[in-house]
Design a protein around this motif. Structure first.
Motif, PDB file in Angstrom:
ATOM      1  N   TYR A 464       9.068  52.438  33.349  1.00 69.15           N
ATOM      2  CA  TYR A 464       9.425  53.624  34.244  1.00 69.15           C
ATOM      3  C   TYR A 464       8.257  54.434  34.705  1.00 69.15           C
ATOM      4  O   TYR A 464       7.906  54.501  35.809  1.00 69.15           O
ATOM      5  N   GLY A 465       7.641  54.929  33.597  1.00 65.35           N
ATOM      6  CA  GLY A 465       6.485  55.978  33.790  1.00 65.35           C
ATOM      7  C   GLY A 465       5.369  55.304  34.897  1.00 65.35           C
ATOM      8  O   GLY A 465       4.932  55.828  35.704  1.00 65.35           O
ATOM      9  N   GLU A 466       4.832  54.026  34.212  1.00 65.17           N
ATOM     10  CA  GLU A 466       3.773  53.551  35.055  1.00 65.17           C
ATOM     11  C   GLU A 466       4.102  52.787  36.108  1.00 65.17           C
ATOM     12  O   GLU A 466       3.473  52.631  37.201  1.00 65.17           O
ATOM     13  N   GLY A 467       5.344  52.285  36.329  1.00 63.69           N
ATOM     14  CA  GLY A 467       5.896  51.716  37.268  1.00 63.69           C
ATOM     15  C   GLY A 467       6.014  52.857  38.478  1.00 63.69           C
ATOM     16  O   GLY A 467       5.578  52.179  39.671  1.00 63.69           O
ATOM     17  N   TRP A 468       6.570  54.005  38.260  1.00 61.07           N
ATOM     18  CA  TRP A 468       6.602  54.825  39.218  1.00 61.07           C
ATOM     19  C   TRP A 468       5.272  55.180  39.866  1.00 61.07           C
ATOM     20  O   TRP A 468       4.940  55.235  41.051  1.00 61.07           O
ATOM     21  N   ALA A 469       4.163  55.578  38.783  1.00 58.21           N
ATOM     22  CA  ALA A 469       2.787  55.806  39.286  1.00 58.21           C
ATOM     23  C   ALA A 469       2.314  54.645  40.049  1.00 58.21           C
ATOM     24  O   ALA A 469       1.680  54.978  41.086  1.00 58.21           O
ATOM     25  N   LEU A 470       2.570  53.548  39.567  1.00 54.24           N
ATOM     26  CA  LEU A 470       1.881  52.379  40.652  1.00 54.24           C
ATOM     27  C   LEU A 470       2.775  52.190  41.786  1.00 54.24           C
ATOM     28  O   LEU A 470       2.199  52.164  43.105  1.00 54.24           O
ATOM     29  N   TYR A 471       3.896  52.420  41.871  1.00 48.95           N
ATOM     30  CA  TYR A 471       4.856  52.498  43.241  1.00 48.95           C
ATOM     31  C   TYR A 471       4.379  53.525  44.149  1.00 48.95           C
ATOM     32  O   TYR A 471       3.885  53.311  45.268  1.00 48.95           O
ATOM     33  N   TYR A 550       3.292  48.277  34.087  1.00 51.74           N
ATOM     34  CA  TYR A 550       3.032  48.606  35.364  1.00 51.74           C
ATOM     35  C   TYR A 550       3.607  48.005  36.571  1.00 51.74           C
ATOM     36  O   TYR A 550       4.510  48.578  37.426  1.00 51.74           O
ATOM     37  N   LYS A 551       3.311  46.783  36.586  1.00 54.53           N
ATOM     38  CA  LYS A 551       3.550  45.784  37.681  1.00 54.53           C
ATOM     39  C   LYS A 551       5.224  45.598  37.700  1.00 54.53           C
ATOM     40  O   LYS A 551       6.068  45.439  38.726  1.00 54.53           O
ATOM     41  N   ILE A 552       5.630  45.593  36.428  1.00 48.75           N
ATOM     42  CA  ILE A 552       7.313  45.303  36.335  1.00 48.75           C
ATOM     43  C   ILE A 552       8.026  46.418  36.760  1.00 48.75           C
ATOM     44  O   ILE A 552       9.017  46.120  37.408  1.00 48.75           O
ATOM     45  N   GLY A 553       7.742  47.410  36.458  1.00 50.72           N
ATOM     46  CA  GLY A 553       8.275  48.715  36.827  1.00 50.72           C
ATOM     47  C   GLY A 553       8.083  48.948  38.271  1.00 50.72           C
ATOM     48  O   GLY A 553       9.024  49.355  38.990  1.00 50.72           O
TER      49      GLY A 553
END
Length: 605
Positions: A464-471, A550-553
């Motif tokens: 969630y956290g890294e997924g959001w940041a990469l988004y 990261y990428k999964i999120g």
């Protein structure tokens, strides 16, 4: 943002009979939300007691003098008992008595307990207590700088830190003992990682002497707070604290650093693994599958993730080709990577302060556009800092959250070992990810949300956290950035970097890839400098699975945005979508998807 779990068990919250025949009655008679809210509060309190370092970073200063021995059997028993007891308590809470928000909290707490117990079932945290990037000794070094979360404003603050260091010294001694045990049982770091840890302890082992041969501690990291006494301190207090710190450092702490350095340089390095993946230790394959679930919050397999990574790499390469053509570069894409890596025009600075100023200028440039994408913005202040020298060589850019009460700002740390070699081509995407609207927005809004129970304000689920940041890196054009093709290429480069992670992390830990094979794959597919790529590959080796998150999120959040936009049409509001994603704080991806689906359905009634 991997967290280390920690000490003591709180008192029992609900009266649960140990007799099997009474369990059903307990389930039927337990009433929520009052009991449930108390359970959540006690869970949060128990976790802070288990890990007082986390409490300090959250701005809770009650435990600033504590540092439990995370490596002891006693601690491990307490950890297991704590999470097991809450698993049992959750069984007494009936969902029909809960609000929607409380149901979410129950699901999150259940997941949190499951992951903690699963992690504790492996020996990795105990027998591999030190690596070059992730472990608690590096966090303590940050605190020792006097400019992080540990406060040094009063004499009591100094006394608390010294007491905490005394317990940390015990941990250091146990770490050496546990690593010796690890050698005997097949739990040891790869040699390449040990070689990165050795210099860290070498620096902490050294003590300067003046011309008269007298010890001079003034340049030692752990002496730093003594060089920064507040003006309000009396000379008597300064002298007493100076004597206490000096005596402890020379007599206790530095000898422990020297012992560890000697051990790491000799016996441990000799025993170091030649292989690169976690499958080289006992239960390594099982641990990696656990790590995948823990970090991605999905049930994906290593093979599925590897194949997804290959597809994403191919897609992004095609986008990079377009940028290469736009700037008129003649040559292959790999040649373009080399050109970007070495282009002196993209290395315009001579001083670290210029790099910090550039990040602040990026913030100013996009401020007018933030209103269009975000209805809620954090109150917690924000600053950009250079990464501390003692850990800069092995560090990546990172975000450290502000305190829960907002009095300590969130910090974007960027390593600048040599300003003249600092390449700016990915700075806009980097700022979006680590700072605004990436980690600073996501974490600060969570901490400031009064509707969330305390335990959810400091949770960290990487997907969630890294997924959001990469988004958020993909929001650059909407925020008025990426007008320079090199900065847009930098964004593609950072996304490629995360796509490559899917390939090399699974390659290293599930497919028998070597460190060198992973490095070469990265060099072939991205424009990062070789030294940076080496550091990154070794990062994945030290913490299996984290790089997958990261990428999964990101892909899940992008999928949910596309679904909402397609379903809602003109009713779709990007500000409200972002609010829906951010308002819950860190949660497993399946819970986020369920929440967004319900939000979409609410428009269709």
């Amino acid at each position: 943002m991997q967290k280390i779990l920690a000490s003591v068990i709180i008192a029992s919250l609900l009266l649960i009979s140990c007799k099997k025949e009474h369990k059903k009655a307990a389930i039927e008679t337990t009433k929520a939300p009052e009991n449930f809210d108390k359970l959540l509060k006690d869970y949060n309190e128990g976790k802070l007691l288990l890990n007082p370092i986390n409490a300090t970073f959250a701005g809770d200063n009650r435990f600033n003098d504590q540092f439990p021995n995370f490596l002891s059997d006693e601690y491990q028993d307490k950890l297991n008992e704590f999470y097991s007891s809450f698993k049992e308590k959750l069984k007494t809470i009936n969902d029909k008595d809960l609000t929607e928000s409380q149901k979410m909290s129950k699901a999150v707490l259940n997941w949190d307990c499951d992951m903690a117990l699963a992690q504790a079932s492996f020996k990795n945290d105990v027998l591999l207590p030190i690596n070059q990037m992730w472990t608690i000794n590096l966090t303590v070094g940050q605190l020792a700088s006097g400019s992080s979360a540990q406060p040094f404003k009063t004499v009591e603050d100094y006394e608390k830190w010294l007491k905490r260091l005394q317990q940390y010294n015990v941990w250091l001694q146990w770490a050496e003992t546990r690593m010796k045990e690890g050698i005997q049982n097949g739990y040891v770091l790869p040699k390449s990682l040990i070689k990165k840890v050795i210099p860290q302890f070498e620096g902490l082992s050294q003590v300067d002497q003046n011309k008269e041969g007298i010890v001079d501690l003034s340049s030692h990291l752990f002496y730093t707070p003594i060089t920064k006494f507040p003006d309000s301190f009396s000379e008597e207090d300064k002298n007493k604290l100076t004597e206490k710190y000096s005596s402890f450092l020379v007599g206790k702490l530095i000898p422990s650093f020297k012992s560890l350095h000697a051990f790491l340089s000799t016996d441990y390095l000799t025993a170091g693994r030649e292989g690169s993946g976690i499958d080289g230790i006992p239960q390594g394959k099982e641990y990696y599958q656990h790590a995948i679930k823990n970090y991605t919050t999905t049930n994906m397999t290593a093979e599925e993730i590897h194949e997804l990574g290959l597809k994403e790499v191919a897609r992004i390469l095609s986008e990079m080709e377009k940028v290469k053509e736009e700037v008129g570069f003649k040559g292959s894409l790999k040649d373009f990577f080399d050109f970007v890596r070495s282009n002196k025009e993209l290395m315009p600075y001579t001083e670290p302060s210029q790099i910090i100023d550039n990040f602040n200028a990026i913030h100013e440039k996009m401020k007018p556009q933030l209103e269009k994408l975000f209805g809620n913005k954090p109150k917690t202040p924000f600053v950009v800092k250079q990464t501390e020298k003692f850990r800069e060589a092995s560090a990546s850019a990172e975000y450290n959250p502000g305190s829960l009460d907002g009095t300590r700002p969130g910090v974007f740390y960027t390593p600048i070992p040599d300003a003249s070699k600092y390449n700016v081509f990915s700075d806009e995407a980097l700022f979006l990810h680590e700072a605004i609207p990436g980690h600073h927005y996501q974490i600060s809004l969570t901490q400031e949300n009064e509707n969330l129970p305390s335990f959810r304000k400091t949770l960290w689920y990487s997907a969630y956290g890294e997924g959001w940041a990469l988004y958020t890196e993909n929001l650059g054009k909407e925020l008025g950035l990426y007008t320079d093709p090199y900065q847009y290429f930098g964004m593609l480069g950072m996304e490629m970097h995360r796509a490559i992670r899917l390939v090399v992390d699974t390659g290293l830990h599930a497919k028998g890839w070597t460190r060198e094979q992973a490095i070469q794959y990265s060099l072939d597919n991205e424009a990062e400098p070789e030294a940076s790529i080496i550091s990154e590959i070794e990062r994945y080796m030290a913490n299996p699975g984290q790089a997958l998150s990261y990428k999964i999120g990101q892909l899940k959040i992008r999928e949910l945005r596309a679904k909402a936009k397609k379903t809602l049409g003109d009713q779709f509001d990007i500000r409200e979508f972002h609010n829906q994603v951010l308002e819950t704080g860190c949660i497993p991806l399946a819970l986020l998807e369920n929440k967004i689906d319900k939000w979409i359905q609410s428009y269709q009634k």
